[in-house]
Design an enzyme around this catalytic site. Sequence first.
Site, PDB file in Angstrom:
ATOM      1  N   LYS A 675       0.876  -1.177   0.000  1.00  0.00           N
ATOM      2  CA  LYS A 675       0.000   0.000   0.000  1.00  0.00           C
ATOM      3  C   LYS A 675       0.918   1.233   0.000  1.00  0.00           C
ATOM      4  CE  LYS A 675      -3.302   2.595   2.724  1.00  0.00           C
ATOM      5  NZ  LYS A 675      -2.683   3.792   2.224  1.00  0.00           N
ATOM      6  N   GLU A 755       8.326   1.879  12.102  1.00  0.00           N
ATOM      7  CA  GLU A 755       9.330   2.949  12.199  1.00  0.00           C
ATOM      8  C   GLU A 755       8.555   4.239  12.292  1.00  0.00           C
ATOM      9  OE1 GLU A 755      12.733   2.924  11.713  1.00  0.00           O
ATOM     10  OE2 GLU A 755      12.877   0.737  11.538  1.00  0.00           O
ATOM     11  N   CYS A 789      12.675  11.405   8.561  1.00  0.00           N
ATOM     12  CA  CYS A 789      12.515  11.169   9.997  1.00  0.00           C
ATOM     13  C   CYS A 789      13.841  11.378  10.707  1.00  0.00           C
ATOM     14  CB  CYS A 789      11.910   9.813  10.285  1.00  0.00           C
ATOM     15  SG  CYS A 789      12.618   8.519   9.320  1.00  0.00           S
ATOM     16  N   GLU A 889       7.433  16.520  16.438  1.00  0.00           N
ATOM     17  CA  GLU A 889       8.008  16.316  15.108  1.00  0.00           C
ATOM     18  C   GLU A 889       7.293  17.239  14.118  1.00  0.00           C
ATOM     19  OE1 GLU A 889       7.419  12.538  13.067  1.00  0.00           O
ATOM     20  OE2 GLU A 889       9.499  12.646  12.403  1.00  0.00           O
TER      21      GLU A 889
END
Length: 1002
Positions: A675, A755, A789, A889
């Site tokens: 996906k 992750e 990230c 973040e």
Amino acid sequence: MAVDRESQVQQTAREILALTHQSKPSVLSSERWQGEMMDWAMSDERLKVEMLRFVDVFPTLRSRSEIARHLREYFARQGVAAPKALRWGVNLAAPRSPVAPLANAVIRKQMKGFAQRFIVGRDAADATGALRGLRRDGMGFTLDVLGEASVSEAEAEAYQQTYLGLIDGLADEARSWPAVPVVDDSAWGPLPRVDLSLKITSLYSQIDPVDFEGSAAAVKDRLRPIVRRAMADGAALTLDLEQFRYRDLTFEVFTSLLDEEEFRAYDDAGAVVQAYLRDAEQDVARLLAWAKDHDRRFHLRLVKGAYWDYETVIAAQEGWPVPVFTHKPDTDAMYEKLAETMLRDPEHVRPAFASHNVRSLAAAIVTARELGLADNAFEIQTLHGMGEPIKHAVRALGLRLREYAPVGELIPGMAYLVRRLLENTANDSFLRQTFVEGAAVEELIQAPAVSADFGREPTRRPTIAPTDPEAPARFMNQPHADFSRREDRDAYEAALVAVRARLGAHYPLVIGGRETDTAKRLTSVDPARPAEVIGTVAYGGRAEAEAAVAAAKAALPAWRDTPARERAAVLFRAAELMRREVLELSALMTLEAGKTRREANGDADEAIDFLEYYGREMLRLDKQRRMGSVPGEHNVYFYQPRGIALVVAPWNFPLAILTGMTSAALVAGNPVIVKPAGPTPVIAAQMTRILTEAGAPPGTVNFLPSPGGEVGDFLVRHPGVDLIVFTGSMEVGLDIISHSAQNPSPEGVKKVVAEMGGKNAVIVDTDADLDVAVAEVVVSAFHYAGQKCSAASRVIVLEAAYDDFVRRLVEATRSLTVGPPADASTRVGPVITAEAKQKIEGYIAQGKREARLAATVEPPEGGWPDDGFYVAPHVFVDVAPDAVIAQEEIFGPVVAVIKAKDMDEALAIANGVKYALTGGLISRSPAAIERVRREFRVGNLYINRGITGALVERQPFGGFKMSGIGSKAGGPDYLLQFLEPRVITENTMRRGFAPPDELLEE
Ligand SMILES: Cc1cc2nc3c(=O)[nH]c(=O)nc-3n(C[C@H](O)[C@H](O)[C@H](O)COP(=O)(O)OP(=O)(O)OC[C@H]3O[C@@H](n4cnc5c(N)ncnc54)[C@H](O)[C@@H]3O)c2cc1C
């Protein structure tokens, strides 16, 4: 004839050596403290490293205690064989020592003296005395302003001004100098008294061969006023040659600038050729051809090359062919050969032979004389502070001698100084051989004995052979494109054209090996130009998701039992296919994901790495292991796949991470439902095509693009899914973990590999090299618009370095080019979607409320181009550690700079977030490095470099705390997450008889 010539060269070399009177160059003379230091450096490699490092850090040490601490850390460590005198000095300088102030003053004085050996003055005014002195001694000079590679346009401009100031300051002064005929007159007429050398990297902060034309244009803009002034004031100007990656750019700047109408009459421009380059002959040839075609005369300095160590290290790190010779006599032989070529064209070339090697110089002198040239038809050049006895000898021969004379401050001069020290102490150095090792004269002057390598075509990048699953070679990272080479730059442009020609295509779903289309479609657009459709993909709804699970299930039994070697072979073939179209895949990501050339190419290369690495890993793990060793019992440990894998991929590494997650699941025997991320389905369709072409059987790779979270959610809860591999935000990751736990498959609890995010910090120590700190923070925080990230989003700077760091970071940020990633000049492209832009802008507004905005990049007049989703880089300073922008973040080009009073506080701030992904430290203190290694608890810690760009196998990647659950991608434990370990124990004893161990299978 050749023999005769050789004996003349040797004879001349002997004469020069005899004229040196056997005196030592001052820097190597052990009568002086510095000479003693050099002796120590040459006596022990470890000590040499520590000494070079101490020299490098010294100018940034602000206090006595800092000096004492660094002395102790460098020289009083285990394994460093510091001589008694040095240890004594270290003790004297210690803060407790009663004579510490005195010892410190002595050290400062000695270090300054050491630097002054190589530097003629702080600026023009300061240098004039020394320059007059040089001329009195019968030597000319070429001035160089210390410092290289400006990190901001403000710095580049300052360099330009310094050069202009130097010409201004010296031109008048020079007219009053008494004539020195041997220096001022040449075979072609009077020579400029003022002579400058400069480095193009100091003139443009965004210089990068990837943007060849743009970099050349920017450098030329800064150079034009300097050349104008040099012409007006009758000064000479040479463009130094730096690292190999700037070679072509330097020649381009040199020739194209001089081709401009206003500079056609300027004959005192100079270029440099480095004889250590394997293709140096072509360099001379192209410069001579240019001069001939344009009827130009120019100065050409022949050097061996000052970046030998650097070039060999970088080539090894990048997997590129080494551009320099690796056999020293090859360099020497090339030097002699090129000297002859230069001397054969006196009509265009004004040759300068820069070397301290008596044999090399003798060869040039003899060749000139043989060709009937006057002694003033060429000159010898040496470095200030090096090889004085040779200078003495050259002058005694009545030849013109010019010294390369750096001016400037100590801090920007350190790179130069360290290069000089390396050069003086290198085993192969002529000076060391002559004046330290006392090599026999015959040895020193003999003709260079070339290796078989000499004269061969320069190495091109080797083609990488497809991996044989029966005997795979050791894993190697896919070498990135080398954008300093024209072939690679042109190939990228061609790839962009090819990809553009295919834009707008439609990609159906792939389920059970069959293409399936749907009425509904999803559209992928270029984030730099949302009106541009990259492609459309079919819409995977719930029904298609069911079909994909069924197809994967049907494929499972056969794929699970396919030998690991055959599964790995699929990955190796896919790697090969990707390699063939690596630049097109990269170019597609430039358009679909908004990645600049280097970022996109890195992404595609990483995908290849994952395929190659996980293929090998599966072969390793496939070997059954015998456990225990007692008789009568046979235990084996082995792995089986987990079942059906759902891969939920991010858009920020749309090929690398997607390929990594998919190929890991696949090679472990798990059929996959892919996906892809909403914004990047077209590159995902390419991966699916490649894996299918590589032989992944129908049903093992099912391509199911679907919008938003709905179908993803459905599949996470689906009983047919056994394993979920996710990379993305913490919120979605936690959601997946919780929903998968609540919805076990009939086969058991779902395994989740997730992750998640990061809030990564770089600590900048008081003694940090700020050139490194600023440049690396800019790359880590802003490249790919901070959408990694691993990106740096906090910089924690120790108080003493804070103001300098902030000032330079602010200027460096303002210098960044924001724009379409397909433009080679762009450093920061758009963010991925309008929603992402909005979210980041929300954080920027928050930042303005809770901190001070110190820098950003203003949009061009008329706004950002093509309605692209641009967010300019933002630097917030004086940020509180608990501010929202320092805790959450952001996933955009926003960095929070936080002040810490000491390392204790810096570490507390660094660790004081819920994430633990990447982190960095910029420091030159061995003790600080040691401590931060221990106490900065993140998944990937980087020291004295940027914190992004982890490479498969070399830097296995991933974090802990809220940064994820799972083992590091690209590391030795990763595949284990896709496998279930099993153990089978067989009692091999029947009626008291157990077969001997060696008869039992492994
Ligand atoms: C006036 C002047 C200007 C200069 N300008 C530049 C410049 O613009 N750009 C630049 O790069 N350098 C420049 N240099 C530095 C120069 O390139 C040399 O590094 C330096 O002069 C040492 O070379 P040498 O001939 O004096 O000594 P040698 O001891 O004979 O040679 C040392 C050199 O050999 C080469 N070498 C060392 N080990 C190996 C090996 N294993 N295999 C192959 N080659 C090896 C390296 O180039 C090393 O510097 C300049 C030097 C001078 C004197």
